[in-house]
Write an enzyme that holds these catalytic residues in place. Structure first.
Site, PDB file in Angstrom:
ATOM      1  N   GLY A 142      28.034 -24.877  12.487  1.00 25.80           N
ATOM      2  CA  GLY A 142      28.380 -25.277  13.836  1.00 25.80           C
ATOM      3  C   GLY A 142      29.101 -24.162  14.572  1.00 25.80           C
ATOM      4  O   GLY A 142      29.659 -23.238  13.974  1.00 25.80           O
ATOM      5  N   CYS A 143      29.103 -24.244  15.896  1.00 27.91           N
ATOM      6  CA  CYS A 143      29.719 -23.185  16.703  1.00 27.91           C
ATOM      7  C   CYS A 143      31.230 -23.158  16.534  1.00 27.91           C
ATOM      8  O   CYS A 143      31.823 -22.085  16.305  1.00 27.91           O
ATOM      9  CB  CYS A 143      29.336 -23.356  18.168  1.00 27.91           C
ATOM     10  N   PHE A 144      31.889 -24.321  16.633  1.00 29.25           N
ATOM     11  CA  PHE A 144      33.339 -24.344  16.441  1.00 29.25           C
ATOM     12  C   PHE A 144      33.744 -23.846  15.055  1.00 29.25           C
ATOM     13  O   PHE A 144      34.662 -23.017  14.932  1.00 29.25           O
ATOM     14  CB  PHE A 144      33.883 -25.762  16.661  1.00 29.25           C
TER      15      PHE A 144
END
Length: 328
Positions: A142-144
């Site tokens: 995921g990006c986070f």
């Protein structure tokens, strides 16, 4: 090498096409979209007009012909494709969350049963590349969790608590309009959301444990009025104090051979459109603040997916990803 992008009409799909235009070993030969099947790519991605000659298609998984497929489909949809592609010898980079977590954790966090679970390598190359060289499948993070984990990783084993505070651009919500992303609700505003329950927290905590840390992780995201980028501030609470000089040395040594991690002041504009993660750290003894900047569609999605493809095939990890950011 033939590349298929499954779910090519979204932001991540468009960025995959854009970045792969300069890849020396790969060519996008298939871009799928149920909604836009038959339409030229530029009807959805006008910035790509004149570059590909492709139109969206909508084949069945059994009809896909490629050396590698990127799955840029919604969470819980990828599991319907993966086995069918792997059985045909097509390597897969999955941008969804379907294989990032243990089965029980995934089903609890995403609220659906997993119909085709297997344990997959987790694709932050700077931390795990040796686990998926020459493999058939990798799960793109995921990006986070990407920006947060890279910020904290060098000190993870020294920490007892890590608190992540992230500010994200609106493109992280995808290309479907909603009240959350409606301009008057975003412009001139900062909105915290899912204060204690964001589903990416499960990935962050899992990564801390993989790094040999016993630290407890916490996370709160905020939506800010920018198109692209994530700025994460990681508050790393240490069991024993470390000086500024010690912390800087630890980060330099940890990332000394990593092209895509730059130890400099984190600015969203400096990483926009790129696969870079910029990090700066400051210590006050028992607390170290590490701030990172990534493009949520670059290092947070499509850029890292291409870097992972390069690892899988033994290419130079920089292939297709050598562009600089756009500043100002």
């Amino acid at each position: 090498m033939k590349v298929a992008i499954v779910g090519a009409s979204g932001y991540a799909g468009g960025d995959l096409i854009r970045l792969l235009l300069t890849h020396p070993h790969a060519e996008v030969t298939l871009a799928t979209s149920r909604k836009h099947a038959g339409q030229p790519i530029e009807t959805v991605h006008p910035h790509l007009k004149g570059f590909t000659g492709l139109s969206f298609e909508n084949p069945e998984p059994e009809q896909i012909d490629a050396d590698v497929a990127f799955l840029a489909v919604p969470h819980t949809a990828a599991m319907n494709y993966v086995r069918k592609l792997l059985d045909r010898g097509i390597r897969v980079v999955d941008l969804s969350a379907d294989y990032r977590l243990p089965k029980d954790v995934f089903e609890r966090v995403y609220g659906v049963p997993h119909i085709d679970y297997f344990e997959a390598p987790y694709g932050i190359p700077e931390l795990h590349r040796n686990e998926y060289r020459n493999t058939m499948f990798v799960s793109n993070p995921g990006c986070f969790p990407t920006g947060a984990t890279l910020a904290a990783a060098p000190l993870a084993r020294y920490a007892h608590t890590v608190i992540y505070d992230s500010k994200t651009g609106v493109s992280g919500a995808g290309d479907n309009p909603s009240a959350t992303t409606h301009y008057p609700n975003v412009g001139d505003n900062v909105n915290p959301y899912k204060w204690t329950s964001h589903r990416h927290l499960a990935e962050m905590r899992l990564e801390l444990s993989r790094l040999g840390s016993k630290a407890t992780g916490y996370f709160t995201p905020h939506l800010v009025p920018v198109n692209r980028g994530i700025l994460t501030t990681a508050h790393i609470l240490l069991s024993e104090p470390l000086s500024q000089q010690e912390v800087e040395r630890i980060y330099r040594d940890y990332y000394k051979d990593e092209y895509f991690v730059r130890l400099q002041f984190p600015m969203l504009a400096a990483v926009r459109g790129t696969n870079f993660c910029d990090i700066r750290v400051e210590s006050e003894g028992h607390r170290v603040v590490a701030a990172s900047a990534i493009d949520n569609l670059g290092k947070g999605a499509s850029g890292q997916a291409i870097q992972n493809m390069n690892v899988m095939f033994g290419f130079d990890e920089r292939d297709g990803l050598r562009g600089a950011g756009v500043l100002p």
